[in-house]
Write a protein that holds these residues in place. Structure first.
Motif, PDB file in Angstrom:
ATOM      1  N   LYS A  56       0.822  -1.208   0.000  1.00 34.72           N
ATOM      2  CA  LYS A  56       0.000   0.000   0.000  1.00 34.72           C
ATOM      3  C   LYS A  56       0.858   1.262   0.000  1.00 34.72           C
ATOM      4  N   THR A  57       0.355   2.256  -0.704  1.00 32.52           N
ATOM      5  CA  THR A  57       1.005   3.554  -0.724  1.00 32.52           C
ATOM      6  C   THR A  57       0.599   4.332   0.513  1.00 32.52           C
ATOM      7  N   GLN A  58       1.516   5.117   1.035  1.00 36.46           N
ATOM      8  CA  GLN A  58       1.235   5.974   2.189  1.00 36.46           C
ATOM      9  C   GLN A  58       0.153   6.973   1.823  1.00 36.46           C
ATOM     10  N   GLY A  59      -0.814   7.183   2.707  1.00 36.96           N
ATOM     11  CA  GLY A  59      -1.847   8.183   2.501  1.00 36.96           C
ATOM     12  C   GLY A  59      -1.299   9.577   2.785  1.00 36.96           C
ATOM     13  N   THR A  60      -2.105  10.565   2.486  1.00 35.12           N
ATOM     14  CA  THR A  60      -1.688  11.955   2.703  1.00 35.12           C
ATOM     15  C   THR A  60      -2.730  12.690   3.536  1.00 35.12           C
ATOM     16  N   LEU A  61      -2.305  13.796   4.111  1.00 40.13           N
ATOM     17  CA  LEU A  61      -3.210  14.710   4.806  1.00 40.13           C
ATOM     18  C   LEU A  61      -3.076  16.063   4.136  1.00 40.13           C
ATOM     19  N   SER A  62      -4.174  16.516   3.530  1.00 42.20           N
ATOM     20  CA  SER A  62      -4.162  17.800   2.836  1.00 42.20           C
ATOM     21  C   SER A  62      -5.251  18.694   3.412  1.00 42.20           C
ATOM     22  N   ILE A  63      -5.161  19.967   3.065  1.00 42.21           N
ATOM     23  CA  ILE A  63      -6.219  20.901   3.455  1.00 42.21           C
ATOM     24  C   ILE A  63      -6.750  21.569   2.200  1.00 42.21           C
ATOM     25  N   PHE A  64      -8.018  21.953   2.265  1.00 37.21           N
ATOM     26  CA  PHE A  64      -8.591  22.831   1.243  1.00 37.21           C
ATOM     27  C   PHE A  64      -9.449  23.847   1.971  1.00 37.21           C
ATOM     28  N   LEU A  65      -9.107  25.090   1.763  1.00 40.56           N
ATOM     29  CA  LEU A  65      -9.966  26.151   2.274  1.00 40.56           C
ATOM     30  C   LEU A  65      -9.747  27.412   1.486  1.00 40.56           C
ATOM     31  N   PHE A  66     -10.646  28.355   1.674  1.00 38.93           N
ATOM     32  CA  PHE A  66     -10.538  29.602   0.949  1.00 38.93           C
ATOM     33  C   PHE A  66     -10.175  30.710   1.910  1.00 38.93           C
ATOM     34  N   CYS A  79      -2.379  20.816  13.009  1.00 32.75           N
ATOM     35  CA  CYS A  79      -1.697  19.852  12.132  1.00 32.75           C
ATOM     36  C   CYS A  79      -0.441  20.454  11.518  1.00 32.75           C
ATOM     37  N   CYS A  80      -0.473  21.743  11.224  1.00 39.80           N
ATOM     38  CA  CYS A  80       0.703  22.428  10.682  1.00 39.80           C
ATOM     39  C   CYS A  80       1.816  22.430  11.726  1.00 39.80           C
ATOM     40  N   GLU A  81       1.497  22.794  12.952  1.00 39.74           N
ATOM     41  CA  GLU A  81       2.489  22.804  14.038  1.00 39.74           C
ATOM     42  C   GLU A  81       3.086  21.414  14.252  1.00 39.74           C
ATOM     43  N   LEU A  82       2.265  20.382  14.119  1.00 41.91           N
ATOM     44  CA  LEU A  82       2.716  19.001  14.335  1.00 41.91           C
ATOM     45  C   LEU A  82       3.375  18.389  13.103  1.00 41.91           C
ATOM     46  N   GLN A  83       3.455  19.169  12.023  1.00 43.95           N
ATOM     47  CA  GLN A  83       4.036  18.748  10.749  1.00 43.95           C
ATOM     48  C   GLN A  83       3.366  17.495  10.188  1.00 43.95           C
ATOM     49  N   LEU A  84       2.031  17.440  10.309  1.00 45.12           N
ATOM     50  CA  LEU A  84       1.263  16.314   9.793  1.00 45.12           C
ATOM     51  C   LEU A  84       0.778  16.528   8.363  1.00 45.12           C
ATOM     52  N   LEU A  85       0.777  17.789   7.898  1.00 44.62           N
ATOM     53  CA  LEU A  85       0.186  18.119   6.600  1.00 44.62           C
ATOM     54  C   LEU A  85       1.157  17.874   5.447  1.00 44.62           C
TER      55      LEU A  85
END
Length: 185
Positions: free
Chosen positions: A2-12, A132-138
């Motif tokens: 399996k390929t590693q999943g990702t964590l992304s954000i979408f906002l305006f 999540c940004c502070e934890l470097q998860l994104l």
């Protein structure tokens, strides 16, 4: 394998850097036919949607309404069918299909989901994005900049403990003047 999943954000964001105005106002966001098509394409990715509790309740209120199914029928249906995870200190009561509340150890849960190949997208939820940004998860940031200044509101990255540098991966300009900026690691 399996390929590693990702964590992304979408906002305006407004041109002056706010993701919501005073009193949670997001009425300034422009969402026309071209932006709707983009939303449809992104929802087709099959990513699990991740929300903070306030954003989830606001999204549920709109996307389960008759108005949403009249204005944006395809997106409303996709939102209904998408797997949704909610970060909350308490259980979230909902009738919205495919919704689950994450436990207090949500960081470990997200890391495990990514390890198992699940890709997740945070919609809105500025406080969750900051954490999540502070934890470097994104892994990826999709920021749609609307061509409007609203004067005051909540800054997406207000309160970060240290500066963050985001490498630009791509840009896209919409006919209404909005610009999508895609940043990633």
């Amino acid at each position: 394998m399996k390929t590693q999943g990702t964590l992304s954000i979408f906002l305006f964001l407004s041109l002056d850097g706010f993701y919501k105005g005073e009193n949670e106002d997001i009425s300034w966001h422009s969402h026309g036919a071209e932006e709707s098509k983009f939303s449809e394409e992104n929802l087709n990715s099959g990513n699990t949607l991740l929300f903070g509790k306030r954003t989830f309740l606001m999204m549920e209120s709109f996307w389960t309404s008759k108005e949403a199914f009249q204005l944006f029928p395809k997106i409303a249906e996709q939102m209904k069918n998408a797997k949704k995870l909610v970060l909350s200190h308490s259980e979230v009561e909902t009738t919205w299909n495919h919704t689950e509340t994450l436990k207090p150890n949500w960081i470990e849960q997200i890391m495990q989901l990514k390890k198992e190949g699940t890709s997740l997208t945070i919609l809105g939820s500025g406080e969750v994005v900051r954490q999540c940004c502070e934890l470097q998860l994104l892994d990826e940031y999709l920021l749609m900049i609307d061509p409007i200044a609203i004067g005051s509101g909540q800054s997406l990255f207000g309160g970060l403990k240290s500066p963050k540098l985001f490498p630009l991966k791509s840009t896209r300009t919409f006919t209404n003047g909005s610009v999508l900026l895609k940043y990633g690691n």
